[in-house]
Design an enzyme around this catalytic site. Structure first.
Site, PDB file in Angstrom:
ATOM      1  N   SER A   1       0.326  -1.589   0.149  1.00 51.33           N
ATOM      2  CA  SER A   1       0.024   0.003  -0.395  1.00 51.33           C
ATOM      3  C   SER A   1       0.520   1.090   0.148  1.00 51.33           C
ATOM      4  CB  SER A   1      -0.761  -0.105   0.830  1.00 51.33           C
ATOM      5  OG  SER A   1      -1.707   1.017   1.775  1.00 51.33           O
ATOM      6  N   HIS A   2       0.960   1.647   0.572  1.00 53.50           N
ATOM      7  CA  HIS A   2       1.530   3.284   1.010  1.00 53.50           C
ATOM      8  C   HIS A   2       2.932   3.033   1.657  1.00 53.50           C
ATOM      9  CE1 HIS A   2      -0.738   2.297   4.461  1.00 53.50           C
ATOM     10  NE2 HIS A   2       0.111   2.988   5.369  1.00 53.50           N
TER      11      HIS A   2
ATOM     12  N   ASP B   1      -0.822   1.483  -4.309  1.00 50.29           N
ATOM     13  CA  ASP B   1      -1.755   0.938  -5.217  1.00 50.29           C
ATOM     14  C   ASP B   1      -2.974   1.455  -5.631  1.00 50.29           C
ATOM     15  OD1 ASP B   1      -2.442   1.020  -2.243  1.00 50.29           O
ATOM     16  OD2 ASP B   1      -3.298  -0.901  -2.305  1.00 50.29           O
TER      17      ASP B   1
ATOM     18  N   LYS C   1     -10.653   0.687  -1.327  1.00 49.52           N
ATOM     19  CA  LYS C   1     -11.153   2.290  -1.583  1.00 49.52           C
ATOM     20  C   LYS C   1     -10.194   2.334  -2.614  1.00 49.52           C
ATOM     21  CE  LYS C   1      -7.242   2.204   1.791  1.00 49.52           C
ATOM     22  NZ  LYS C   1      -7.675   0.639   2.219  1.00 49.52           N
TER      23      LYS C   1
ATOM     24  N   ASP D   1      -1.292   6.895  -3.293  1.00 47.94           N
ATOM     25  CA  ASP D   1      -0.758   5.985  -2.950  1.00 47.94           C
ATOM     26  C   ASP D   1      -0.023   4.957  -4.247  1.00 47.94           C
ATOM     27  OD1 ASP D   1      -2.970   4.447  -2.626  1.00 47.94           O
ATOM     28  OD2 ASP D   1      -2.515   3.305  -1.120  1.00 47.94           O
TER      29      ASP D   1
ATOM     30  N   ASP E   1      -5.146   2.959  -3.866  1.00 49.71           N
ATOM     31  CA  ASP E   1      -6.592   2.658  -3.395  1.00 49.71           C
ATOM     32  C   ASP E   1      -6.496   4.775  -2.601  1.00 49.71           C
ATOM     33  OD1 ASP E   1      -5.033   2.534  -1.209  1.00 49.71           O
ATOM     34  OD2 ASP E   1      -5.876   0.782  -0.884  1.00 49.71           O
ATOM     35  N   ARG E   2      -5.371   5.051  -1.953  1.00 51.66           N
ATOM     36  CA  ARG E   2      -5.972   5.974  -1.585  1.00 51.66           C
ATOM     37  C   ARG E   2      -5.892   7.459  -2.628  1.00 51.66           C
ATOM     38  NH1 ARG E   2      -3.169   4.536   4.474  1.00 51.66           N
ATOM     39  NH2 ARG E   2      -3.580   2.011   4.451  1.00 51.66           N
TER      40      ARG E   2
END
Length: 551
Positions: A117-118, A282, A381, A280, A284-285
């Site tokens: 992720s982030h 991937d 998300k 981010d 999603d953010r």
């Protein structure tokens, strides 16, 4: 080609969190480590949902270091375990929202997403593997618990000795009896976005002279943002920057906040752009900024989108069945739900809780303070989707981001919100802080009656959630100090890092005063920040006088 049965020994640290298993790359590179976790995942899904023989799974990730090697292991192990087909993004790339969309659109059994992720990427940084189920969302606790159980008892795994698959070539190739299908990672997602939004109206708005600055932070969002904003909406080529996914995210930290997306913040502060967004690793953010660097907090973002849902075609067409936020997220959404007279849910951190409500037809729009916003079009998300929502609201209202927020605060009041992250503290220090705050529960005599901020405590609890869709109870999700005016202080220990503990302190200060909405957020939040530090004794217990990150 042939299938090998390889003896192995169990690892004791393969317990997935809410977003899968995250460790340093060097941990996943240990002999058999990745193989063991993939076998445990296949075994767990087989036990809970039936054989995967002949099933189709999606596979892909955010381009971070170790992605190609992990995908080759997955291909060979999937073939050996009789999986029927893998749908893999070209060069192994897929955004997390795109995997969710693909699972749902093609009705796949699930997907394996390779991302942390982030978190930073690179040879000494983070890698992650998570399994998404047939609804497109993250695996629930029953699955992740079973994966861990299987990993603890593992003595062997199955793997093919086939040659590596060329992930750069679109088309199909056979590995044992399994088909590997390499697809354009953007096509399906871009088509979905065109179904959800009025691209003709957005293209006209972009061509009207609005200036965009989209920073993908060298993560997987780049190909998606290029296709949508440049190819389909007609924005200039340079409107999307850092659009090539890099194994180390260009040496940056792919977390779209005011600290790590500093280049975007600086560009927006010049006043040269009307709309800014960052995503981010991937995708999603998301973070949304207006002209002159006007910052939209994630808590405000989901609240505004709910209040303005009629400007978002997908939500206008289907209506709002309900809205939800994670417990630490600022309570701005609560006020919108009350005014719209729609169902509202406060859930623990973790997107799977939203997914259950969506599957039950009780939730359309949701968000969390960690820069995640989404709807029931998928079960993750979705950063690029959220940015298109904001562009739609701007186009529909004819207002700037700042004007939209000022009007929203006049209608509902403002929840000033911040999060202090104290990263890589010792587990002992993290536990000590939580113990100190927990001592306030049921001990009203210890509550300050004359806090300098003027706030009066109404209640203190350890948040517990009963899922209305299945009755599952999730306990000890964060310590809440709730004040009589609706303001809140929250403490959580985060489990999303690959090492150490992170104390997250959330401050949600509600103000209903038209003259106060444009004051500096740090000034508005200072009284509650000081009270939170006093009540938790955080500085003394951790030795930290400043947080690692302030959002």
């Amino acid at each position: 080609m042939g299938v090998q049965e390889v003896p192995t020994q169990a690892f004791d640290d393969q317990k997935p969190g809410t977003s899968g298993l995250r460790k340093k790359v060097t941990v996943f590179q240990q002999p058999n480590y990745t193989n063991n976790f993939i076998q445990a995942t296949i075994d767990a899904v087989t036990e809970l949902e039936g054989s995967l023989a002949g099933a189709t799974l999606a596979v892909g990730g955010d381009g971070r270091f170790y992605l190609p090697e992990a995908i080759q292991i997955i291909i060979k192990m999937a073939a050996a375990n009789k999986i029927g087909r893998l749908v893999i993004g070209q060069n192994g790339l897929f955004s997390t929202p795109a995997v969710s969309a693909l699972i749902r659109q093609r009705q796949l059994r699930g997907g394996i997403i390779l991302t942390a992720s982030h978190n930073p990427g690179g040879p000494t940084e983070d890698f992650g593997i998570k399994y998404n189920i047939a609804n497109g969302g993250p695996a629930p606790g029953s699955v992740t618990d079973t994966i861990f159980k299987k990993s603890q008892a593992l003595t062997k795994y199955q793997i093919s000795d086939a040659a590596d698959v060329d992930l750069s070539v679109l088309g199909e190739v056979r590995v044992e009896d399994m088909i590997v299908e390499i697809v354009d990672p953007v096509d399906n997602y871009a088509t979905l976005m065109q179904e959800l939004f009025d691209f003709d109206a957005l293209k006209a708005y972009v061509s009207s002279g609005i200036k965009l600055h989209i920073d993908c932070l060298s993560g997987i969002a780049g190909p998606y943002a290029k296709r949508i904003y440049v190819d389909l909406l007609g924005a200039p080529e340079d409107a999307v920057v850092n659009a090539s996914p890099k194994p180390d995210f260009g040496g940056g930290h792919p977390d779209p906040n005011l600290v790590y997306a500093h280049d975007l913040v600086a560009a927006m502060q010049t006043g040269a752009y009307d709309f800014g967004a960052a995503f981010d690793g991937d995708a999603d953010r998301n973070m949304i900024l207006g002209k002159n660097g006007f910052f939209v907090t994630p808590s405000d973002s989901v609240a505004v989108l709910a209040a303005q849902y009629e400007h978002i075609p997908y939500l206008k067409k289907n209506g709002l069945q309900g809205v939800s936020r994670s417990m630490p997220t600022g309570a701005a959404l609560d006020l919108v739900a009350k005014k719209l007279d729609i169902e509202f849910f406060e859930v623990p951190t973790g997107w799977k809780f939203f997914g259950n409500l969506m599957d039950a037809g009780r939730l359309s729009l949701c968000g969390e303070e960690s820069f995640g916003t989404g709807s029931n079009h998928i079960r993750e998300k979705d950063g690029v989707w959220a940015s298109l929502c904001w562009l739609s609201v701007m186009a529909g209202t004819g207002q700037s981001i700042e004007q939209i927020l000022l009007k929203h605060w006049q209608d509902f009041g403002r929840n000033f919100f911040t999060r202090y992250d104290y990263e890589n503290v010792s587990s002992e220090a993290g536990d000590a802080v939580m113990t100190k705050v927990r001592s306030l529960i049921g001990n009203q005599a210890s509550w300050p009656t004359d806090a300098p901020s003027g706030h009066k405590i109404a209640s203190v609890d350890d948040f517990e959630y009963t899922d209305p869709t299945n009755g599952e109870v999730t306990s000890k999700q964060g310590l809440r100090i709730i004040f009589t005016d609706g303001s809140r202080i929250i403490f959580r220990l985060s489990g999303t890092g690959s090492s150490g503990a992170t104390i997250r302190m959330y401050i949600d200060s509600y103000i209903k005063d038209d003259a106060a909405y444009t004051q500096d957020a740090a000034v508005a939040l200072k009284p509650l920040v000081e009270l939170a530090l006093q009540l938790s004794n955080l500085a003394d217990l951790t030795g930290r006088t400043e947080p690692s990150v302030i959002t």
